[in-house]
Motif scaffolding. Sequence first.
Motif, PDB file in Angstrom:
ATOM      1  N   TYR A  64      14.044  -7.596   2.782  1.00  0.00           N
ATOM      2  CA  TYR A  64      12.516  -7.098   2.552  1.00  0.00           C
ATOM      3  C   TYR A  64      12.127  -7.998   1.631  1.00  0.00           C
ATOM      4  CZ  TYR A  64       8.894  -4.836   0.211  1.00  0.00           C
ATOM      5  OH  TYR A  64       7.332  -4.590  -0.027  1.00  0.00           O
ATOM      6  N   GLN A  68       8.418 -10.143   2.789  1.00  0.00           N
ATOM      7  CA  GLN A  68       7.141 -10.130   1.950  1.00  0.00           C
ATOM      8  C   GLN A  68       6.772 -11.687   1.627  1.00  0.00           C
ATOM      9  OE1 GLN A  68       5.463  -7.354   1.896  1.00  0.00           O
ATOM     10  NE2 GLN A  68       7.151  -6.814   3.173  1.00  0.00           N
ATOM     11  N   ASN A 151      10.120  13.243   4.764  1.00  0.00           N
ATOM     12  CA  ASN A 151       9.136  12.169   5.346  1.00  0.00           C
ATOM     13  C   ASN A 151       9.232  10.822   4.971  1.00  0.00           C
ATOM     14  OD1 ASN A 151       6.968  13.989   6.543  1.00  0.00           O
ATOM     15  ND2 ASN A 151       7.060  14.587   4.282  1.00  0.00           N
ATOM     16  N   CYS A 152      10.177  10.316   4.272  1.00  0.00           N
ATOM     17  CA  CYS A 152      10.430   9.091   3.799  1.00  0.00           C
ATOM     18  C   CYS A 152      11.789   8.672   3.733  1.00  0.00           C
ATOM     19  CB  CYS A 152       9.801   8.894   2.361  1.00  0.00           C
ATOM     20  SG  CYS A 152       8.490   9.824   2.044  1.00  0.00           S
ATOM     21  N   CYS A 155      13.633   6.201   6.291  1.00  0.00           N
ATOM     22  CA  CYS A 155      13.595   4.827   6.134  1.00  0.00           C
ATOM     23  C   CYS A 155      14.085   4.276   4.736  1.00  0.00           C
ATOM     24  CB  CYS A 155      12.144   4.263   6.584  1.00  0.00           C
ATOM     25  SG  CYS A 155      11.775   4.523   8.070  1.00  0.00           S
ATOM     26  N   HIS A 156      13.478   4.839   3.790  1.00  0.00           N
ATOM     27  CA  HIS A 156      13.740   4.339   2.423  1.00  0.00           C
ATOM     28  C   HIS A 156      14.995   4.800   1.758  1.00  0.00           C
ATOM     29  CE1 HIS A 156       9.760   2.362   1.877  1.00  0.00           C
ATOM     30  NE2 HIS A 156       9.439   3.293   2.586  1.00  0.00           N
ATOM     31  N   PHE A 166      13.452  -1.992   4.765  1.00  0.00           N
ATOM     32  CA  PHE A 166      13.112  -0.883   4.015  1.00  0.00           C
ATOM     33  C   PHE A 166      13.163  -1.004   2.350  1.00  0.00           C
ATOM     34  CE2 PHE A 166      14.627   0.740   8.025  1.00  0.00           C
ATOM     35  CZ  PHE A 166      13.462   0.918   8.693  1.00  0.00           C
ATOM     36  N   PRO A 167      12.077  -1.314   1.789  1.00  0.00           N
ATOM     37  CA  PRO A 167      12.027  -1.373   0.435  1.00  0.00           C
ATOM     38  C   PRO A 167      12.695  -0.224  -0.525  1.00  0.00           C
ATOM     39  CG  PRO A 167       9.687  -1.203   0.899  1.00  0.00           C
ATOM     40  CD  PRO A 167      10.776  -1.127   2.183  1.00  0.00           C
ATOM     41  N   LEU A 169      12.369   2.096  -3.430  1.00  0.00           N
ATOM     42  CA  LEU A 169      11.322   2.546  -4.104  1.00  0.00           C
ATOM     43  C   LEU A 169      11.719   3.079  -5.401  1.00  0.00           C
ATOM     44  CD1 LEU A 169       9.857   4.674  -1.089  1.00  0.00           C
ATOM     45  CD2 LEU A 169       9.105   2.265  -1.681  1.00  0.00           C
ATOM     46  N   TYR A 176       2.439   0.502  -9.527  1.00  0.00           N
ATOM     47  CA  TYR A 176       2.456  -0.530  -8.400  1.00  0.00           C
ATOM     48  C   TYR A 176       2.634   0.338  -6.898  1.00  0.00           C
ATOM     49  CZ  TYR A 176       4.419  -3.792  -5.064  1.00  0.00           C
ATOM     50  OH  TYR A 176       4.421  -4.250  -3.904  1.00  0.00           O
ATOM     51  N   GLN A 180       0.175   0.512  -3.687  1.00  0.00           N
ATOM     52  CA  GLN A 180       0.489  -0.231  -2.351  1.00  0.00           C
ATOM     53  C   GLN A 180       0.099   1.095  -1.394  1.00  0.00           C
ATOM     54  OE1 GLN A 180       1.455  -3.225  -1.976  1.00  0.00           O
ATOM     55  NE2 GLN A 180       1.076  -3.112  -4.316  1.00  0.00           N
ATOM     56  N   TYR A 184      -2.182   0.845   1.900  1.00  0.00           N
ATOM     57  CA  TYR A 184      -1.705   1.413   3.020  1.00  0.00           C
ATOM     58  C   TYR A 184      -2.674   2.407   3.661  1.00  0.00           C
ATOM     59  CZ  TYR A 184       3.053  -0.332   2.392  1.00  0.00           C
ATOM     60  OH  TYR A 184       4.200  -0.820   2.270  1.00  0.00           O
ATOM     61  N   ARG A 189      -2.955  -3.127   4.043  1.00  0.00           N
ATOM     62  CA  ARG A 189      -1.493  -3.553   4.179  1.00  0.00           C
ATOM     63  C   ARG A 189      -0.750  -2.559   5.542  1.00  0.00           C
ATOM     64  NH1 ARG A 189       3.595  -3.559  -0.175  1.00  0.00           N
ATOM     65  NH2 ARG A 189       4.973  -4.264   1.352  1.00  0.00           N
ATOM     66  N   PRO A 190       0.018  -3.193   6.261  1.00  0.00           N
ATOM     67  CA  PRO A 190       0.550  -2.506   7.276  1.00  0.00           C
ATOM     68  C   PRO A 190       2.086  -1.850   6.763  1.00  0.00           C
ATOM     69  CG  PRO A 190       0.832  -4.771   7.680  1.00  0.00           C
ATOM     70  CD  PRO A 190       0.015  -4.784   6.622  1.00  0.00           C
ATOM     71  N   HIS A 191       2.032  -0.572   7.061  1.00  0.00           N
ATOM     72  CA  HIS A 191       3.113  -0.049   6.478  1.00  0.00           C
ATOM     73  C   HIS A 191       4.560   0.168   7.579  1.00  0.00           C
ATOM     74  CE1 HIS A 191       5.435   4.008   5.165  1.00  0.00           C
ATOM     75  NE2 HIS A 191       5.775   3.029   4.225  1.00  0.00           N
ATOM     76  N   LEU A 204      -0.016  12.819   4.369  1.00  0.00           N
ATOM     77  CA  LEU A 204       0.090  13.463   3.152  1.00  0.00           C
ATOM     78  C   LEU A 204      -1.043  13.998   2.191  1.00  0.00           C
ATOM     79  CD1 LEU A 204       3.660  12.062   1.981  1.00  0.00           C
ATOM     80  CD2 LEU A 204       3.229  14.028   3.323  1.00  0.00           C
TER      81      LEU A 204
HETATM   82  C1  HEC Z   1       9.517   4.880   9.745  1.00  0.00           C
HETATM   83  C2  HEC Z   1      10.086   4.108   8.574  1.00  0.00           C
HETATM   84  C3  HEC Z   1       9.415   4.390   7.206  1.00  0.00           C
HETATM   85  C4  HEC Z   1       9.068   5.610   6.694  1.00  0.00           C
HETATM   86  C5  HEC Z   1       9.114   6.891   7.448  1.00  0.00           C
HETATM   87  C6  HEC Z   1       8.427   5.368   5.612  1.00  0.00           C
HETATM   88  N1  HEC Z   1       8.198   4.062   5.059  1.00  0.00           N
HETATM   89 FE1  HEC Z   1       7.614   3.225   3.365  1.00  0.00          FE
HETATM   90  N2  HEC Z   1       7.855   1.355   4.116  1.00  0.00           N
HETATM   91  C7  HEC Z   1       8.565   1.236   5.413  1.00  0.00           C
HETATM   92  C8  HEC Z   1       8.343  -0.311   5.548  1.00  0.00           C
HETATM   93  C9  HEC Z   1       9.075  -1.040   6.921  1.00  0.00           C
HETATM   94  C10 HEC Z   1       8.051  -0.677   4.412  1.00  0.00           C
HETATM   95  C11 HEC Z   1       7.660  -2.362   4.299  1.00  0.00           C
HETATM   96  C12 HEC Z   1       6.515  -2.685   4.860  1.00  0.00           C
HETATM   97  C13 HEC Z   1       6.139  -3.982   4.521  1.00  0.00           C
HETATM   98  O1  HEC Z   1       6.921  -4.837   5.014  1.00  0.00           O
HETATM   99  O2  HEC Z   1       5.100  -4.387   4.246  1.00  0.00           O
HETATM  100  C14 HEC Z   1       7.429   0.174   3.465  1.00  0.00           C
HETATM  101  C15 HEC Z   1       6.957  -0.039   2.279  1.00  0.00           C
HETATM  102  C16 HEC Z   1       6.565   1.253   1.247  1.00  0.00           C
HETATM  103  C17 HEC Z   1       5.936   0.980   0.170  1.00  0.00           C
HETATM  104  C18 HEC Z   1       5.709  -0.309  -0.787  1.00  0.00           C
HETATM  105  C19 HEC Z   1       6.820  -0.724  -1.478  1.00  0.00           C
HETATM  106  C20 HEC Z   1       6.729  -2.207  -2.241  1.00  0.00           C
HETATM  107  O3  HEC Z   1       7.669  -2.454  -2.986  1.00  0.00           O
HETATM  108  O4  HEC Z   1       5.630  -2.856  -1.996  1.00  0.00           O
HETATM  109  C21 HEC Z   1       5.900   2.232  -0.274  1.00  0.00           C
HETATM  110  C22 HEC Z   1       5.363   2.691  -1.629  1.00  0.00           C
HETATM  111  C23 HEC Z   1       6.209   3.288   0.720  1.00  0.00           C
HETATM  112  N3  HEC Z   1       6.582   2.462   1.771  1.00  0.00           N
HETATM  113  C24 HEC Z   1       6.204   4.433   0.423  1.00  0.00           C
HETATM  114  C25 HEC Z   1       6.525   5.411   1.323  1.00  0.00           C
HETATM  115  C26 HEC Z   1       6.576   6.766   1.290  1.00  0.00           C
HETATM  116  C27 HEC Z   1       6.269   7.666  -0.041  1.00  0.00           C
HETATM  117  C28 HEC Z   1       6.935   7.518   2.420  1.00  0.00           C
HETATM  118  C29 HEC Z   1       7.096   8.665   2.806  1.00  0.00           C
HETATM  119  C30 HEC Z   1       5.958   9.628   2.654  1.00  0.00           C
HETATM  120  C31 HEC Z   1       7.400   6.339   3.335  1.00  0.00           C
HETATM  121  N4  HEC Z   1       7.080   5.059   2.588  1.00  0.00           N
HETATM  122  C32 HEC Z   1       8.031   6.352   4.632  1.00  0.00           C
HETATM  123  C33 HEC Z   1       8.882   2.058   6.200  1.00  0.00           C
HETATM  124  C34 HEC Z   1       8.805   3.379   6.171  1.00  0.00           C
END
Ligand code: HEC
Length: 224
Positions: A64, A68, A151-152, A155-156, A166-167, A169, A176, A180, A184, A189-191, A204
């Motif tokens: 990750y 970045q 929901n999270c 991946c996380h 997957f970072p 959290l 911070y 982010q 998103y 920023r693409p998630h 949500l």
């Molecule tokens: C399908 C997989 C997936 C799911 C489900 C997911 N995420 Fe993520 N998330 C990612 C990825 C991949 C990244 C890194 C994106 C990038 O490269 O910028 C990320 C990045 C983030 C970051 C930024 C972290 C940083 O250090 O900058 C946050 C905050 C975050 N997600 C919150 C959430 C939350 C809250 C949920 C649930 C509601 C969630 N994500 C669900 C894949 C996912």
Amino acid sequence: MRHLRRCKQLFCLLFGGVVAVAAAAIDVDRAKDVYGPCAACHGPFGAGGKQGEYPRIAGQSPKYLELQLQAFQSQGRINLPMYPYTRERELSDEDMKLVSAYLAEIALPTRPPVFKDSDDALTRLRAMEKVMIVPRVEGNVDNGQVVYQKNCAVCHGKTGHGRGMFPMLVGQYTNYLQKQIDAYLKGERPHDEEGATTGALYTLKAADIQDVLAYLTTLQEVRP
Ligand code: HEC
Ligand code: HEC
């Protein structure tokens, strides 16, 4: 975790010292040199600072971190303070890999260490500097748990410690993370890989997001 997997490949269970060998595979002195200018903002151990203006980068997944740094360099993720430091002249691909591997190995304890009487003031200060505890934030932790796990977690990770692209959290500054999430939601920023804005995060309510952030602050002691 990574070491363990590597261990199995190397049959290192037979050779106790292998974790040290794997860690020594990176040139720590060189990594520290590369990290030098970064410390001005992210702190001497990558714990970040100014209450999350500068994120924690220690203990984050190496993949990750590298992604970045590449994103900052290509400006796929806009980061004005860091852009000059990620220009190719400053940070080669090789150095990105190295500094990412180095940072991933830095463990920041979530509780103060137990000192020996013989430890001097400087030793104590240094050890305390590494302690990083994200303060609890307000929110409905039970609801946060339900929303997060549904929901999270896929991946996380169940404990929020991330993996691969997957970072992590957990152990990250709440403001911070909030910043982010705002980026998103605004599409800045693409998630995910496709840059889609359709994942669970986008559906949500603000209150659920707050509850998730509150829940994450309760998970700091749980290691995967
Ligand atoms: C399908 C997989 C997936 C799911 C489900 C997911 N995420 Fe993520 N998330 C990612 C990825 C991949 C990244 C890194 C994106 C990038 O490269 O910028 C990320 C990045 C983030 C970051 C930024 C972290 C940083 O250090 O900058 C946050 C905050 C975050 N997600 C919150 C959430 C939350 C809250 C949920 C649930 C509601 C969630 N994500 C669900 C894949 C996912
Ligand atoms: C001038 C201050 C500054 C310097 C120097 C700096 N950074 Fe950053 N860095 C930031 C800021 C601010 C952010 C958060 C940007 C945002 O809010 O999206 C950041 C974000 C990051 C992230 C993303 C963290 C995450 O969770 O997504 C990584 C990785 C990172 N920096 C690594 C480095 C490395 C490695 C260096 C040295 C080569 C460095 N930074 C130098 C200010 C700095």
